[in-house]
Design a protein around this motif. Structure first.
Motif, PDB file in Angstrom:
ATOM      1  N   GLY A 201       0.815  -1.212   0.000  1.00  0.00           N
ATOM      2  CA  GLY A 201       0.000   0.000   0.000  1.00  0.00           C
ATOM      3  C   GLY A 201       0.841   1.250   0.000  1.00  0.00           C
ATOM      4  N   SER A 202       1.261   1.688   1.171  1.00  0.00           N
ATOM      5  CA  SER A 202       2.039   2.929   1.258  1.00  0.00           C
ATOM      6  C   SER A 202       3.400   2.803   0.589  1.00  0.00           C
ATOM      7  CB  SER A 202       2.207   3.348   2.726  1.00  0.00           C
ATOM      8  OG  SER A 202       2.879   2.349   3.462  1.00  0.00           O
ATOM      9  N   ASP A 207       6.987   8.845  -0.760  1.00  0.00           N
ATOM     10  CA  ASP A 207       7.099   9.167   0.665  1.00  0.00           C
ATOM     11  C   ASP A 207       6.078   8.418   1.520  1.00  0.00           C
ATOM     12  OD1 ASP A 207       9.179  11.004   0.139  1.00  0.00           O
ATOM     13  OD2 ASP A 207       7.722  12.558  -0.345  1.00  0.00           O
ATOM     14  N   GLY A 208       5.499   7.354   0.969  1.00  0.00           N
ATOM     15  CA  GLY A 208       4.532   6.565   1.727  1.00  0.00           C
ATOM     16  C   GLY A 208       3.261   7.299   2.073  1.00  0.00           C
ATOM     17  N   THR A 211      -2.229  10.655   1.342  1.00  0.00           N
ATOM     18  CA  THR A 211      -2.994  11.864   1.027  1.00  0.00           C
ATOM     19  C   THR A 211      -2.338  12.756  -0.016  1.00  0.00           C
ATOM     20  OG1 THR A 211      -1.947  13.032   2.886  1.00  0.00           O
ATOM     21  CG2 THR A 211      -4.045  11.922   3.315  1.00  0.00           C
ATOM     22  N   LYS A 212      -1.031  12.621  -0.204  1.00  0.00           N
ATOM     23  CA  LYS A 212      -0.322  13.539  -1.096  1.00  0.00           C
ATOM     24  C   LYS A 212       0.196  12.879  -2.359  1.00  0.00           C
ATOM     25  CE  LYS A 212       1.208  16.466   2.738  1.00  0.00           C
ATOM     26  NZ  LYS A 212       2.383  17.043   3.455  1.00  0.00           N
ATOM     27  N   ALA A 213       0.013  11.565  -2.489  1.00  0.00           N
ATOM     28  CA  ALA A 213       0.593  10.876  -3.642  1.00  0.00           C
ATOM     29  C   ALA A 213      -0.289   9.712  -4.076  1.00  0.00           C
ATOM     30  CB  ALA A 213       1.986  10.365  -3.313  1.00  0.00           C
ATOM     31  N   TYR A 214      -0.398   9.540  -5.383  1.00  0.00           N
ATOM     32  CA  TYR A 214      -1.053   8.367  -5.940  1.00  0.00           C
ATOM     33  C   TYR A 214      -0.051   7.213  -5.997  1.00  0.00           C
ATOM     34  CZ  TYR A 214      -4.815  11.476  -7.548  1.00  0.00           C
ATOM     35  OH  TYR A 214      -5.846  12.367  -7.612  1.00  0.00           O
ATOM     36  N   PHE A 219       7.266   2.133  -8.641  1.00  0.00           N
ATOM     37  CA  PHE A 219       7.398   1.432  -7.371  1.00  0.00           C
ATOM     38  C   PHE A 219       6.706   0.064  -7.444  1.00  0.00           C
ATOM     39  CE2 PHE A 219       7.617   5.681  -4.816  1.00  0.00           C
ATOM     40  CZ  PHE A 219       8.823   5.961  -5.415  1.00  0.00           C
ATOM     41  N   VAL A 220       5.523   0.033  -8.089  1.00  0.00           N
ATOM     42  CA  VAL A 220       4.839  -1.245  -8.265  1.00  0.00           C
ATOM     43  C   VAL A 220       5.700  -2.190  -9.097  1.00  0.00           C
ATOM     44  CG1 VAL A 220       2.787  -2.385  -9.189  1.00  0.00           C
ATOM     45  CG2 VAL A 220       2.569  -0.149  -8.076  1.00  0.00           C
TER      46      VAL A 220
END
Length: 234
Positions: A201-202, A207-208, A211-214, A219-220
């Motif tokens: 998830g995060s 930055d984990g 609220t501020k990043a999709y 990373f996936v």
């Protein structure tokens, strides 16, 4: 069995990035400050239009792991609406006030969408007796996945217990999905113990941040490559 990578998606943009990065399945939820609650039906519909990945939708109305008859009635209606919106499965899990699996409530809700697969979520990490909890889960119809970190504090704290459970019982390993502050260095150990399902998830957000990043597709992709490398080694 090839590894499965499940990614939490809150928005259509998350879903698109997760698919681009190589995710196999999405968990849809909202309110991550409460560790994940039921999303709106409109969100499920929008995500369904954005991806063809399998969607498992959270059925949870409060930040507690307990529930009652009124909530179960609401979640029953929610489940049918989610199915109409394109859901392929669900994520749920309830405990009694004594922190044991609430088999009666879970079975009652699951019976309303019989034939649809579902995941028991990290409520299992809050039970008092893991062995009894896993025995209880075996009796539940439709359950094909158990999301667990082995500890309410995350995989870093529960890794040893996850490894013991998985090594002791291949049936447990076959449904176990490791997640909850999962780190790349945990994967080889879990894989060697027979675990083939992983949940992030995060860790796939800048930055984990919820609220501020999709979700970030790069990373996936790094997680996808890690799991593919484990599969190739066998």
């Amino acid at each position: 069995m090839a590894s499965l990578l499940e990614v939490i998606a809150l928005h259509p943009a998350d879903a698109e990035a997760a698919q681009e990065g190589g995710a196999d399945r999405l968990e849809l939820c909202a309110s991550m400050e409460a560790d994940g609650l039921s999303p709106s039906v409109s969100t499920v519909s929008a995500i369904r239009r954005a991806t063809d990945l399998p969607l498992r939708v959270m059925l949870r109305l409060s930040d507690s792991f307990t529930t009652d008859g009124a909530e179960l009635n609401r979640m029953t209606a929610q489940a049918q609406a989610y199915l109409s919106a394109g859901a392929d499965g669900f994520v749920l899990g309830f405990l009694t006030p004594d922190n044991v699996v609430d088999v009666e409530s879970v079975a009652a809700l699951a019976s309303t969408f019989a034939g649809t697969p579902w995941t028991f979520h990290r409520a299992i990490d809050a039970v008092l007796e893991q062995a009894a909890a896993w025995r209880a889960l075996r009796s539940l119809s439709g359950l094909d996945c158990v999301l667990t970190a082995g500890s309410s504090l995350g995989v870093g704290h529960g890794l040893d217990d996850l490894l013991k459970l998985a090594k002791a019982d291949p049936a447990v390993a076959s449904v176990m999905m490791a997640g909850g502050s999962l780190k790349p260095e945990h994967v080889p150990w879990l894989y060697q113990a027979g675990v083939r399902r992983f949940h992030v998830g995060s860790s796939v957000r800048q930055d984990g941040s919820w609220t501020k990043a999709y979700v970030n597709s790069r990373f996936v992709r790094s997680w996808r490559n890690l799991l593919d490398a484990q599969d190739s080694r066998g």
